[in-house]
Write a protein that holds these residues in place. Structure first.
Motif, PDB file in Angstrom:
ATOM      1  N   UNK A   1      90.109  75.343  -7.959  1.00  0.00           N
ATOM      2  CA  UNK A   1      90.872  74.725  -9.314  1.00  0.00           C
ATOM      3  C   UNK A   1      89.803  73.112  -9.798  1.00  0.00           C
ATOM      4  N   UNK A   2      89.832  73.613 -10.917  1.00  0.00           N
ATOM      5  CA  UNK A   2      89.188  72.143 -11.531  1.00  0.00           C
ATOM      6  C   UNK A   2      89.798  71.238 -11.429  1.00  0.00           C
ATOM      7  N   UNK A   3      89.565  69.216 -10.991  1.00  0.00           N
ATOM      8  CA  UNK A   3      90.450  68.705 -11.353  1.00  0.00           C
ATOM      9  C   UNK A   3      91.047  68.576 -12.564  1.00  0.00           C
ATOM     10  N   UNK A   4      90.532  68.841 -13.253  1.00  0.00           N
ATOM     11  CA  UNK A   4      91.329  68.144 -14.735  1.00  0.00           C
ATOM     12  C   UNK A   4      92.211  69.907 -15.327  1.00  0.00           C
ATOM     13  N   UNK A   5      92.675  70.776 -13.747  1.00  0.00           N
ATOM     14  CA  UNK A   5      92.771  72.337 -14.843  1.00  0.00           C
ATOM     15  C   UNK A   5      94.438  71.891 -13.836  1.00  0.00           C
TER      16      UNK A   5
END
Length: 425
Positions: free
Chosen positions: A112-116
């Motif tokens: 997962x992208x950390x901002x998601x």
């Protein structure tokens, strides 16, 4: 028309903690002007700068920051590990963190992208771990690792907030101490004195030291003439370190790494408070003196590796099978075998610390001295011995009661106290 020479300017902090932006501008006539704008925040400074630029015929356009590629959690954890290396964390700490990520976080959030990642994801992660049967302490440790990674992303400007901070950490499991009773201690002692490693277990029972502290003792730490011991190091569990590229470390454990290296086994105590002096009971001093004779005899025969901690007089409790440093697991198995033979409820070696703490408090030793003797960083452990401190409080109250018995007695003519201005009915 004014034109900024350096669009970002330079920032300083004033004596009264305000922000100051210094920036140079080139005017239409070719002159260079250097201006400073002071306010409580950076945004307020930029607003002042923009007002000045508008007054001088320039439409302020704040430069946009270059777009950053948002990393996945797998990619970001590499940066977290690099930061840990720069902070010189203990090898055991780094290894434990890597194990938590590999076993519990990677499969759930690694791609997962950390901002998601959202607070809901964090809650679902906790639910998933509990459903797998993980203990509250493990779930808490995983949460701490995730929060640490996201907090670093906030500090580096990738995120605006740490969503893990919005989710409560599971409360650590509170376990009541299980000290040995005097009957149990006698049963254990009768087994210990016949054991080949009797000195090792006598030290565990009588010093209140942690397992790692007892295993890391050297002869130079003792002064048997003065019944004194200084605990200054601990023997760490065997830790393998990755020797490969950080990007490849998630593909295998440190022990499986083809370029692995072995971490130093001897390190600091659990905390700074762990470095402490301990007064030794005469019974333990006698056991250690006898053990010193046996130790020197074994060393001459080459049974013990005398090169370990040789600068400190040699390792006091080497392995009786390998001659080197004792393995923590083998040491714990030996302890359980002793308890089994003594027909005592099985407990970890840490139960000896609980026993020493209980003995000291029962004897009326000041809790602050108990804290120092056991190497506690603070007094947060004391409430766990509330059953002991409550009885001591009652004992203290009885002592005051006895003193007043000597002063005023319990005569009915003295008690109860009659207040001035009152009369009997």
């Amino acid at each position: 028309m004014a034109r900024p020479i350096n669009p970002e300017g330079t920032w300083t902090v004033t004596a009264n903690k305000k922000r100051r932006l210094k920036q140079s501008f080139r005017l239409a006539d070719g002159q260079t002007v250097r201006k400073s704008f002071t306010a409580t925040t950076k945004d307020a400074c930029r607003d002042l700068r923009d007002e000045w630029m508008l007054a001088n015929g320039l439409d302020p356009v704040r430069p946009t920051a270059p777009a950053r590629s948002m990393p996945t959690l797998d990619q970001w954890i590499v940066e977290v590990r690099r930061t840990d290396d720069l902070n010189n964390l203990e090898a055991a700490t780094v290894s434990a963190a890597a194990s938590l990520y590999r076993n519990h976080l990677k499969s759930q959030l690694g791609n997962r992208l950390i901002d998601t990642i959202t607070a809901t994801d964090v809650v679902e992660l906790q639910i998933h771990l509990k459903a797998k049967g993980m203990s509250a302490s493990t779930v808490r440790a995983v949460h701490v690792q995730l929060a640490k990674a996201l907090n670093l992303a906030v500090r580096r400007g990738h995120l605006t907030r740490n969503v893990a901070a919005d989710v409560a950490k599971p409360a650590p499991a509170q376990r009541s101490p299980q000290p040995f009773s005097q009957t149990e201690l006698l049963a254990v002692w009768n087994v210990v004195i016949r054991h080949r490693d009797s000195a090792r277990w006598a030290a565990q029972l009588m010093t209140g030291g942690r397992q790692s502290e007892c295993l890391g003792l050297a002869w130079g730490d003792f002064n048997l003439e003065e019944n004194r011991l200084i605990i200054k190091r601990s023997l760490k569990r065997v830790q393998w370190l990755h020797g490969c590229d950080p990007k490849e470390q998630d593909q295998h454990t440190p022990a499986q790494c083809p370029h692995k290296t072995k971490a130093s086994q001897f390190g600091k105590t659990k905390s700074a408070a762990g470095v402490r002096a301990i007064w030794l009971p005469d019974q333990l001093v006698e056991v250690l003196r006898d053990w010193r004779v046996d130790w020197e005899r074994a060393a001459k025969r080459g049974i013990f590796d005398t090169s370990i901690l040789s600068e400190h007089g040699g390792l006091v409790f080497p392995s009786s099978t390998t001659g080197g440093a004792r393995d923590h697991r083998a040491d714990a198995r030996q302890w359980q075998a002793i308890l089994h033979e003594a027909e005592v409820l099985h407990r970890g070696t840490h139960s000896s610390r609980h026993t020493v703490a209980t003995q000291l408090l029962t004897e009326g030793i000041d809790p602050r001295i108990v804290q120092e003797a056991l190497g506690w960083s603070d007094g947060s452990q004391l409430p766990r011995y509330q059953h002991v401190t409550t009885s001591l409080t009652k004992k203290a109250g009885k002592a005051i009661e006895n003193q007043w018995d000597q002063i005023i007695g319990r005569d009915a003519d003295v008690l109860p106290i009659r207040r001035a201005g009152t009369t009997d009915d």
